[in-house]
Design a protein around this motif. Structure first.
Motif, PDB file in Angstrom:
ATOM      1  N   CYS A  44     -21.731 -25.735 -24.135  1.00 16.03           N
ATOM      2  CA  CYS A  44     -21.523 -26.610 -25.288  1.00 16.03           C
ATOM      3  C   CYS A  44     -22.830 -27.257 -25.732  1.00 16.03           C
ATOM      4  O   CYS A  44     -23.176 -27.252 -26.914  1.00 16.03           O
ATOM      5  CB  CYS A  44     -20.491 -27.673 -24.934  1.00 16.03           C
ATOM      6  SG  CYS A  44     -20.176 -28.861 -26.257  1.00 16.03           S
ATOM      7  N   ALA A  45     -23.600 -27.780 -24.771  1.00 24.48           N
ATOM      8  CA  ALA A  45     -24.854 -28.471 -25.100  1.00 24.48           C
ATOM      9  C   ALA A  45     -25.868 -27.524 -25.716  1.00 24.48           C
ATOM     10  O   ALA A  45     -26.497 -27.844 -26.740  1.00 24.48           O
ATOM     11  CB  ALA A  45     -25.429 -29.109 -23.832  1.00 24.48           C
ATOM     12  N   ILE A  46     -26.044 -26.354 -25.130  1.00 21.94           N
ATOM     13  CA  ILE A  46     -27.069 -25.435 -25.620  1.00 21.94           C
ATOM     14  C   ILE A  46     -26.656 -24.820 -26.955  1.00 21.94           C
ATOM     15  O   ILE A  46     -27.496 -24.626 -27.844  1.00 21.94           O
ATOM     16  CB  ILE A  46     -27.376 -24.352 -24.562  1.00 21.94           C
ATOM     17  CG1 ILE A  46     -27.938 -25.015 -23.300  1.00 21.94           C
ATOM     18  CG2 ILE A  46     -28.382 -23.335 -25.102  1.00 21.94           C
ATOM     19  CD1 ILE A  46     -28.116 -24.080 -22.120  1.00 21.94           C
ATOM     20  N   THR A  47     -25.366 -24.545 -27.125  1.00 19.43           N
ATOM     21  CA  THR A  47     -24.897 -24.055 -28.425  1.00 19.43           C
ATOM     22  C   THR A  47     -25.147 -25.082 -29.512  1.00 19.43           C
ATOM     23  O   THR A  47     -25.574 -24.750 -30.624  1.00 19.43           O
ATOM     24  CB  THR A  47     -23.393 -23.709 -28.368  1.00 19.43           C
ATOM     25  OG1 THR A  47     -23.177 -22.715 -27.362  1.00 19.43           O
ATOM     26  CG2 THR A  47     -22.909 -23.168 -29.705  1.00 19.43           C
ATOM     27  N   ILE A  55     -28.289 -24.855 -38.500  1.00 17.92           N
ATOM     28  CA  ILE A  55     -27.481 -25.313 -39.648  1.00 17.92           C
ATOM     29  C   ILE A  55     -27.405 -26.829 -39.763  1.00 17.92           C
ATOM     30  O   ILE A  55     -26.551 -27.359 -40.471  1.00 17.92           O
ATOM     31  CB  ILE A  55     -26.053 -24.723 -39.583  1.00 17.92           C
ATOM     32  CG1 ILE A  55     -25.367 -25.114 -38.272  1.00 17.92           C
ATOM     33  CG2 ILE A  55     -26.089 -23.217 -39.760  1.00 17.92           C
ATOM     34  CD1 ILE A  55     -23.893 -24.729 -38.216  1.00 17.92           C
ATOM     35  N   SER A  56     -28.280 -27.544 -39.042  1.00 18.53           N
ATOM     36  CA  SER A  56     -28.397 -29.002 -39.185  1.00 18.53           C
ATOM     37  C   SER A  56     -27.159 -29.777 -38.751  1.00 18.53           C
ATOM     38  O   SER A  56     -26.930 -30.889 -39.226  1.00 18.53           O
ATOM     39  CB  SER A  56     -28.724 -29.387 -40.643  1.00 18.53           C
ATOM     40  OG  SER A  56     -29.889 -28.749 -41.074  1.00 18.53           O
ATOM     41  N   GLN A  57     -26.339 -29.226 -37.864  1.00 16.41           N
ATOM     42  CA  GLN A  57     -25.180 -29.981 -37.392  1.00 16.41           C
ATOM     43  C   GLN A  57     -24.703 -29.454 -36.044  1.00 16.41           C
ATOM     44  O   GLN A  57     -24.953 -28.307 -35.677  1.00 16.41           O
ATOM     45  CB  GLN A  57     -24.023 -29.894 -38.392  1.00 16.41           C
ATOM     46  CG  GLN A  57     -23.425 -28.503 -38.535  1.00 16.41           C
ATOM     47  CD  GLN A  57     -22.302 -28.463 -39.559  1.00 16.41           C
ATOM     48  OE1 GLN A  57     -22.521 -28.686 -40.747  1.00 16.41           O
ATOM     49  NE2 GLN A  57     -21.110 -28.162 -39.102  1.00 16.41           N
ATOM     50  N   ARG A  58     -24.039 -30.338 -35.302  1.00 16.98           N
ATOM     51  CA  ARG A  58     -23.371 -29.938 -34.064  1.00 16.98           C
ATOM     52  C   ARG A  58     -22.058 -29.261 -34.455  1.00 16.98           C
ATOM     53  O   ARG A  58     -21.370 -29.713 -35.358  1.00 16.98           O
ATOM     54  CB  ARG A  58     -23.075 -31.150 -33.194  1.00 16.98           C
ATOM     55  CG  ARG A  58     -24.294 -31.985 -32.854  1.00 16.98           C
ATOM     56  CD  ARG A  58     -23.912 -33.218 -32.035  1.00 16.98           C
ATOM     57  NE  ARG A  58     -23.622 -32.853 -30.650  1.00 16.98           N
ATOM     58  CZ  ARG A  58     -22.517 -33.186 -29.993  1.00 16.98           C
ATOM     59  NH1 ARG A  58     -21.569 -33.880 -30.599  1.00 16.98           N
ATOM     60  NH2 ARG A  58     -22.337 -32.831 -28.723  1.00 16.98           N
ATOM     61  N   MET A  73     -24.618 -34.725 -23.681  1.00 17.65           N
ATOM     62  CA  MET A  73     -24.107 -34.105 -22.459  1.00 17.65           C
ATOM     63  C   MET A  73     -24.063 -35.112 -21.312  1.00 17.65           C
ATOM     64  O   MET A  73     -23.073 -35.186 -20.572  1.00 17.65           O
ATOM     65  CB  MET A  73     -24.989 -32.910 -22.079  1.00 17.65           C
ATOM     66  CG  MET A  73     -24.535 -32.169 -20.827  1.00 17.65           C
ATOM     67  SD  MET A  73     -25.642 -30.815 -20.373  1.00 17.65           S
ATOM     68  CE  MET A  73     -27.089 -31.746 -19.859  1.00 17.65           C
ATOM     69  N   LEU A  74     -25.132 -35.900 -21.159  1.00 23.17           N
ATOM     70  CA  LEU A  74     -25.181 -36.902 -20.084  1.00 23.17           C
ATOM     71  C   LEU A  74     -24.056 -37.921 -20.211  1.00 23.17           C
ATOM     72  O   LEU A  74     -23.432 -38.299 -19.219  1.00 23.17           O
ATOM     73  CB  LEU A  74     -26.524 -37.629 -20.110  1.00 23.17           C
ATOM     74  CG  LEU A  74     -27.694 -36.986 -19.380  1.00 23.17           C
ATOM     75  CD1 LEU A  74     -28.913 -37.886 -19.482  1.00 23.17           C
ATOM     76  CD2 LEU A  74     -27.352 -36.716 -17.922  1.00 23.17           C
ATOM     77  N   LYS A  75     -23.814 -38.352 -21.434  1.00 19.09           N
ATOM     78  CA  LYS A  75     -22.761 -39.341 -21.652  1.00 19.09           C
ATOM     79  C   LYS A  75     -21.405 -38.773 -21.235  1.00 19.09           C
ATOM     80  O   LYS A  75     -20.594 -39.452 -20.575  1.00 19.09           O
ATOM     81  CB  LYS A  75     -22.730 -39.766 -23.122  1.00 19.09           C
ATOM     82  CG  LYS A  75     -21.836 -40.954 -23.403  1.00 19.09           C
ATOM     83  CD  LYS A  75     -22.004 -41.431 -24.841  1.00 19.09           C
ATOM     84  CE  LYS A  75     -21.123 -42.649 -25.106  1.00 19.09           C
ATOM     85  NZ  LYS A  75     -21.275 -43.143 -26.494  1.00 19.09           N
ATOM     86  N   ALA A  76     -21.145 -37.505 -21.616  1.00 21.64           N
ATOM     87  CA  ALA A  76     -19.879 -36.875 -21.258  1.00 21.64           C
ATOM     88  C   ALA A  76     -19.761 -36.719 -19.742  1.00 21.64           C
ATOM     89  O   ALA A  76     -18.693 -36.949 -19.166  1.00 21.64           O
ATOM     90  CB  ALA A  76     -19.774 -35.505 -21.942  1.00 21.64           C
ATOM     91  N   MET A  77     -20.853 -36.362 -19.079  1.00 24.17           N
ATOM     92  CA  MET A  77     -20.833 -36.183 -17.627  1.00 24.17           C
ATOM     93  C   MET A  77     -20.672 -37.522 -16.914  1.00 24.17           C
ATOM     94  O   MET A  77     -20.003 -37.612 -15.879  1.00 24.17           O
ATOM     95  CB  MET A  77     -22.116 -35.473 -17.177  1.00 24.17           C
ATOM     96  CG  MET A  77     -22.225 -34.040 -17.690  1.00 24.17           C
ATOM     97  SD  MET A  77     -23.731 -33.201 -17.146  1.00 24.17           S
ATOM     98  CE  MET A  77     -23.350 -32.930 -15.407  1.00 24.17           C
ATOM     99  N   TYR A  78     -21.277 -38.554 -17.463  1.00 28.47           N
ATOM    100  CA  TYR A  78     -21.143 -39.899 -16.880  1.00 28.47           C
ATOM    101  C   TYR A  78     -19.690 -40.354 -16.913  1.00 28.47           C
ATOM    102  O   TYR A  78     -19.179 -40.941 -15.936  1.00 28.47           O
ATOM    103  CB  TYR A  78     -22.036 -40.866 -17.650  1.00 28.47           C
ATOM    104  CG  TYR A  78     -22.067 -42.276 -17.102  1.00 28.47           C
ATOM    105  CD1 TYR A  78     -22.547 -42.540 -15.822  1.00 28.47           C
ATOM    106  CD2 TYR A  78     -21.629 -43.344 -17.874  1.00 28.47           C
ATOM    107  CE1 TYR A  78     -22.590 -43.829 -15.323  1.00 28.47           C
ATOM    108  CE2 TYR A  78     -21.657 -44.649 -17.395  1.00 28.47           C
ATOM    109  CZ  TYR A  78     -22.147 -44.878 -16.105  1.00 28.47           C
ATOM    110  OH  TYR A  78     -22.187 -46.174 -15.615  1.00 28.47           O
ATOM    111  N   GLU A  79     -19.002 -40.059 -18.017  1.00 28.57           N
ATOM    112  CA  GLU A  79     -17.579 -40.399 -18.122  1.00 28.57           C
ATOM    113  C   GLU A  79     -16.764 -39.623 -17.091  1.00 28.57           C
ATOM    114  O   GLU A  79     -15.840 -40.153 -16.469  1.00 28.57           O
ATOM    115  CB  GLU A  79     -17.070 -40.106 -19.542  1.00 28.57           C
ATOM    116  CG  GLU A  79     -17.670 -41.007 -20.623  1.00 28.57           C
ATOM    117  CD  GLU A  79     -17.392 -42.481 -20.372  1.00 28.57           C
ATOM    118  OE1 GLU A  79     -16.253 -42.805 -19.962  1.00 28.57           O
ATOM    119  OE2 GLU A  79     -18.298 -43.300 -20.567  1.00 28.57           O
ATOM    120  N   CYS A  80     -17.114 -38.335 -16.911  1.00 32.94           N
ATOM    121  CA  CYS A  80     -16.432 -37.530 -15.885  1.00 32.94           C
ATOM    122  C   CYS A  80     -16.633 -38.137 -14.502  1.00 32.94           C
ATOM    123  O   CYS A  80     -15.703 -38.212 -13.691  1.00 32.94           O
ATOM    124  CB  CYS A  80     -16.979 -36.094 -15.896  1.00 32.94           C
ATOM    125  SG  CYS A  80     -16.412 -35.076 -17.264  1.00 32.94           S
ATOM    126  N   ALA A  81     -17.875 -38.571 -14.234  1.00 35.61           N
ATOM    127  CA  ALA A  81     -18.189 -39.144 -12.921  1.00 35.61           C
ATOM    128  C   ALA A  81     -17.387 -40.419 -12.677  1.00 35.61           C
ATOM    129  O   ALA A  81     -16.836 -40.632 -11.584  1.00 35.61           O
ATOM    130  CB  ALA A  81     -19.686 -39.430 -12.825  1.00 35.61           C
TER     131      ALA A  81
END
Length: 505
Positions: A180-183, A191-194, A158-166
């Protein structure tokens, strides 16, 4: 006039006379017992026409007139509303054993696999098994520690995605990123996957499904006037059935693909592996596929939506009160510095951050009216008679704004939790002046996980970025009522990094 027309007219008149007679006869009977005070309401509909679009607010105002234990007719259903800490404690502690079951409502039937889930199932062997499995392998204290690395990994995404937005100067839609992050946190444990990328159309569509789930679960008039439920005046049941099909496709696909890859997790089972074993275990109460789907539905809806809404409200309050944001950042900088990101082991050293979370629970509880319970037997509360099958709602929103409990209750002031007796108040169902997750045996199963996730993510967002509203955008603090309390206008903000660039990698 045809025979059919005459028959239908006479049938309608007969039904109306029956309902009115039943209403007045029951009113006479009620006058012979000492019920709690409350408004009389209309014949058949009771107080439903009076509740408006914000029932939690209307019921709070009614309680100012009738008292903290209030009896009213929701349609044809007897209902008691508790609106103070003492009243909540009388029901959820002293009489918890008598209020363990749920009434049958359309949301449980059409969305919750006919009440087969953890939230709406009646108290009994299957409910206990679902709760036990969830606590042991996902939501309990030990399991929570075991999955800490999953939360850390997802926060980094999530941080990486927000950093790109910034860097690109893009507007951040807070709820979308949080959902998205909490889901993904939930899915990695289950289920062992994003299952979603950080900025994908699928995740936004899923969030919209979850929000719709929460909104339509609490607005069906047929739940309160069962004799007309089949008519579906509001079209809510139709919406529920269509939404259920979408969720069922989503959950069926997850289970099917998971079963195909089970050989890859031998010796290292995830949550769904553990739960699926109960389909075949003859030594204990067996779960059905409906139980499993319903449990996953709970985890992917209530497990994500409640935490998302609390974090979004907290950030909105800090943007409204910049001094609170500045003080929180100062505490985070003193404890962590600006060379690295927050980790969960930092949380016990951040009392002001914890106070902000508590103050958000108080003013913006994710569930403003508790999920309804039902009296198994008639009972007495504070000298009042409560009939059998009476529905119970605790007005958590009203308790958090009670001037007899909180000084300046409409002011967002985290400092109230840093001094005096309020400093010892916690939201785990022990102190009834702050029960955002409920209390008693049917307290929200995920409350431990929610408390950790909310503090961890909120602290990370406040520490990692500076926040401001887009130019000319006013900050709306309006509520949208449903099973959970959403912001009516989703929070959008412009962010800028506060840490060394290496911290976001």
């Amino acid at each position: 006039m045809t025979f059919d027309a005459v028959f239908l007219r006479e049938l309608g008149v007969g039904v109306l006379i029956f309902l009115l007679s039943r209403f007045f006869i029951r009113s006479i009977v009620r006058n012979s017992v000492h019920l709690p005070p409350g408004p009389r309401g209309w014949p058949i509909l009771g107080v439903l026409p009076l509740l408006g679009s914000m029932p939690h607010v209307t019921l709070t105002n009614m309680a100012k007139k009738y008292g903290p234990v209030m009896f009213l007719k929701m349609g044809t259903c007897d209902t008691v509303v508790a609106s103070s800490p003492d009243a909540a404690q009388a029901f959820l502690k002293a009489l918890d054993h008598n209020f363990l079951n749920r009434p049958t409502i359309a949301g449980a039937t059409h969305l919750g696999y006919n009440g087969q889930d953890l939230v709406f199932a009646n108290y009994g062997p299957k409910w206990k098994l679902l709760r036990k499995l969830a606590n042991q392998h996902m939501l309990g204290g030990r399991a929570l520690n075991d999955w800490a690395h999953v939360r850390a990994s997802e926060v980094k995404h999530m941080l990486k995605a927000m950093y790109e937005c910034a860097k690109e100067g893009e507007l951040v839609v807070v709820g979308d990123l949080l959902s998205c992050a909490i889901t993904n946190m939930v899915s990695q444990v289950v289920i062992s996957q994003r299952i979603f990328s950080n900025k994908g159309l699928e995740s936004m569509e899923f969030k919209e499904m979850v929000v719709e789930f929460m909104i339509i679960s609490g607005v069906n008039i047929g739940d309160f006037v069962p004799c007309i439920a089949w008519m579906d005046f509001q079209g809510v049941v139709g919406k529920m059935k269509r939404l259920h099909k979408k969720f069922d496709v989503f959950l069926s696909k997850i289970i099917e693909e998971h079963m195909k890859s089970s050989h890859e997790r031998i010796g290292k089972p995830d949550f769904l592996d553990v739960v699926m074993k109960n389909l075949e275990d003859p030594s204990q109460e067996r779960l059905s596929f409906s139980n499993i789907k319903a449990l996953l539905l709970n985890l992917f809806t209530a497990g994500t939506d409640t935490s998302t809404s609390i974090i979004e409200w907290a950030l909105a309050e800090m943007l409204k009160n910049p001094n609170i944001l500045i003080r929180a950042q100062k505490e985070l900088d003193e404890v962590i510095g600006r060379q690295r990101v927050l980790v969960e082991s930092d949380l016990p050293k951040l009392p002001y951050l914890e106070a902000i979370c508590k103050e958000t629970y108080r003013m913006h509880p994710s569930t403003p009216l508790s999920v309804p319970r039902m009296a198994t037997e008639a009972c007495n509360v504070n000298g009042y008679y409560i009939p059998k099958n009476t529905r119970l709602n605790v007005n958590i929103w009203a308790i958090g704004r009670d001037p007899n409990v909180w000084s300046n209750p409409l002011e967002f002031n985290p400092e109230r939790f840093l001094r005096g007796k309020s400093a010892k108040v916690d939201p785990t169902g022990v102190h009834f002046e702050l029960i955002p997750f409920g209390a008693g045996r049917r307290i929200c199963a995920g409350y431990r996980m929610a408390i950790v996730v909310i503090q961890y993510i909120l602290g990370t967002l406040v520490h990692s970025f500076d926040w401001k509203l887009p130019n000319a955008q006013e900050l709306s603090m309006d509520e949208a009522f449903g099973l959970t309390l959403q912001k009516a206008v989703p929070l959008s903000a412009i962010i800028s990094p506060r840490l060394l660039s290496d911290a976001y990698v």
